[in-house]
Write a protein that holds these residues in place. Structure first.
Motif, PDB file in Angstrom:
ATOM      1  N   PRO A  76    -108.501  20.633 -10.050  1.00 41.52           N
ATOM      2  CA  PRO A  76    -107.653  20.261 -10.614  1.00 41.52           C
ATOM      3  C   PRO A  76    -107.599  21.459 -11.885  1.00 41.52           C
ATOM      4  N   GLU A  77    -108.565  21.686 -12.619  1.00 39.54           N
ATOM      5  CA  GLU A  77    -108.633  22.745 -13.809  1.00 39.54           C
ATOM      6  C   GLU A  77    -107.634  23.791 -13.039  1.00 39.54           C
ATOM      7  N   ALA A  78    -107.763  24.747 -11.709  1.00 41.33           N
ATOM      8  CA  ALA A  78    -107.432  25.594 -11.277  1.00 41.33           C
ATOM      9  C   ALA A  78    -105.687  25.031 -11.477  1.00 41.33           C
ATOM     10  N   GLY A  79    -105.226  23.695 -10.961  1.00 48.14           N
ATOM     11  CA  GLY A  79    -104.104  23.378 -11.126  1.00 48.14           C
ATOM     12  C   GLY A  79    -103.652  23.317 -12.417  1.00 48.14           C
ATOM     13  N   LYS A  80    -104.194  22.668 -13.266  1.00 45.51           N
ATOM     14  CA  LYS A  80    -103.532  22.936 -15.050  1.00 45.51           C
ATOM     15  C   LYS A  80    -103.653  24.594 -15.231  1.00 45.51           C
ATOM     16  N   GLN A  81    -103.969  25.083 -14.980  1.00 44.71           N
ATOM     17  CA  GLN A  81    -103.992  26.461 -15.602  1.00 44.71           C
ATOM     18  C   GLN A  81    -102.992  26.983 -15.011  1.00 44.71           C
ATOM     19  N   MET A  82    -102.518  26.955 -13.330  1.00 42.70           N
ATOM     20  CA  MET A  82    -101.875  27.230 -12.934  1.00 42.70           C
ATOM     21  C   MET A  82    -100.383  27.396 -13.018  1.00 42.70           C
ATOM     22  N   HIS A  83     -99.479  25.646 -13.598  1.00 40.94           N
ATOM     23  CA  HIS A  83     -99.276  25.017 -13.851  1.00 40.94           C
ATOM     24  C   HIS A  83     -98.562  25.560 -15.735  1.00 40.94           C
ATOM     25  N   ARG A  84     -99.713  26.118 -16.526  1.00 33.74           N
ATOM     26  CA  ARG A  84     -99.686  26.133 -17.699  1.00 33.74           C
ATOM     27  C   ARG A  84     -99.343  28.268 -17.976  1.00 33.74           C
ATOM     28  N   GLY A  85     -98.886  28.464 -16.675  1.00 38.17           N
ATOM     29  CA  GLY A  85     -98.737  29.959 -16.798  1.00 38.17           C
ATOM     30  C   GLY A  85    -100.089  30.597 -17.182  1.00 38.17           C
ATOM     31  N   GLU A  86    -101.352  30.202 -17.201  1.00 41.16           N
ATOM     32  CA  GLU A  86    -102.602  31.260 -17.438  1.00 41.16           C
ATOM     33  C   GLU A  86    -103.020  31.608 -16.585  1.00 41.16           C
TER      34      GLU A  86
END
Length: 230
Positions: free
Chosen positions: A81-91
């Motif tokens: 899930p952390e990868a998805g969060k970072q992807m959606h935040r543009g990080e």
């Protein structure tokens, strides 16, 4: 014959902005001691190539969770899930490929090929910006091969020269990854003398491996404590 065994503390090869290719599938077959070494080094802006993003606490997912990865090339990230969060935040820049295409791109890199021909995605947004070729009247997209500054793999047994045997499903992407790095580190559960491995059972030949380290294993109690907390 020179032994390729060493301690990770002897290696001075890590740097910011490097490309690291990691073997494994959902954390199975990923080298835990090497991943911890990379984390402890403090390097950042890694381009990480692996089948998936692992889990937040298992496999290469640790590098993503600690925000050491700027670009991830993988077939899926759903288990982290952390990868998805970072992807959606543009990080985190994530480049997705079908699992077979990703494996073939890595294999091509290890074989010294320039790329592969694929037809998956033709007629969709996937083909935007891709070079194409027509073979026997059929159109394909050209997918460049993948290589890395450093490949890291896990194995069941290694001899002193770096010949490797894998443990059942932990074999997964490791043989392909081992061949596609400018440097390759193999983390072995057991290291044996040259000549102890059955030549007919060797999967990765030592010519592809630069360093062999003894695995410290995984602290599974710590892993499950994190899972309960998460």
């Amino acid at each position: 014959m020179r032994s390729k065994t060493c301690d990770l503390s002897e290696l001075d090869i890590l740097k910011d902005n490097m490309t690291i290719m990691c073997g494994g599938f959902g954390g199975v077959g990923s080298p835990p001691s090497v991943i911890e070494w990379i984390l402890d080094s403090g390097i950042k802006n890694i381009t990480l190539i692996c089948n998936d993003a692992g889990f937040p606490w298992i496999g290469p997912g640790k590098l993503v969770t600690e925000k050491r990865v700027s670009t991830l090339i993988a077939s899926h990230i759903g288990s982290n899930p952390e990868a998805g969060k970072q992807m959606h935040r543009g990080e985190l820049n994530v480049q997705f490929y079908p699992q077979g295409t990703l494996a073939e791109k890595i294999r091509a890199g290890g074989m010294g090929l320039g790329g592969i021909l694929v037809d998956v995605g033709l007629g969709t947004s996937v083909e935007e910006g891709k070079e194409k070729a027509v073979v026997l009247g059929k159109e394909y997209m050209i997918e460049p091969a993948l290589t890395a500054d450093l490949s890291i793999v896990a194995c069941k047994q290694a001899d002193l020269y770096g010949n490797l045997l894998y443990d059942q499903s932990a074999r997964n992407t490791n043989p392909l990854v081992a061949q596609a790095g400018d440097l390759t580190i193999a983390e072995a559960a057991e290291i044996v003398q040259i000549g102890e491995l059955d030549p007919e059972q060797i999967v990765t030949q030592g010519v592809f491996v630069d360093h062999v380290i003894k695995s410290k294993g995984v602290d599974w109690k710590w892993v499950w404590e994190l899972k309960r907390e998460g």
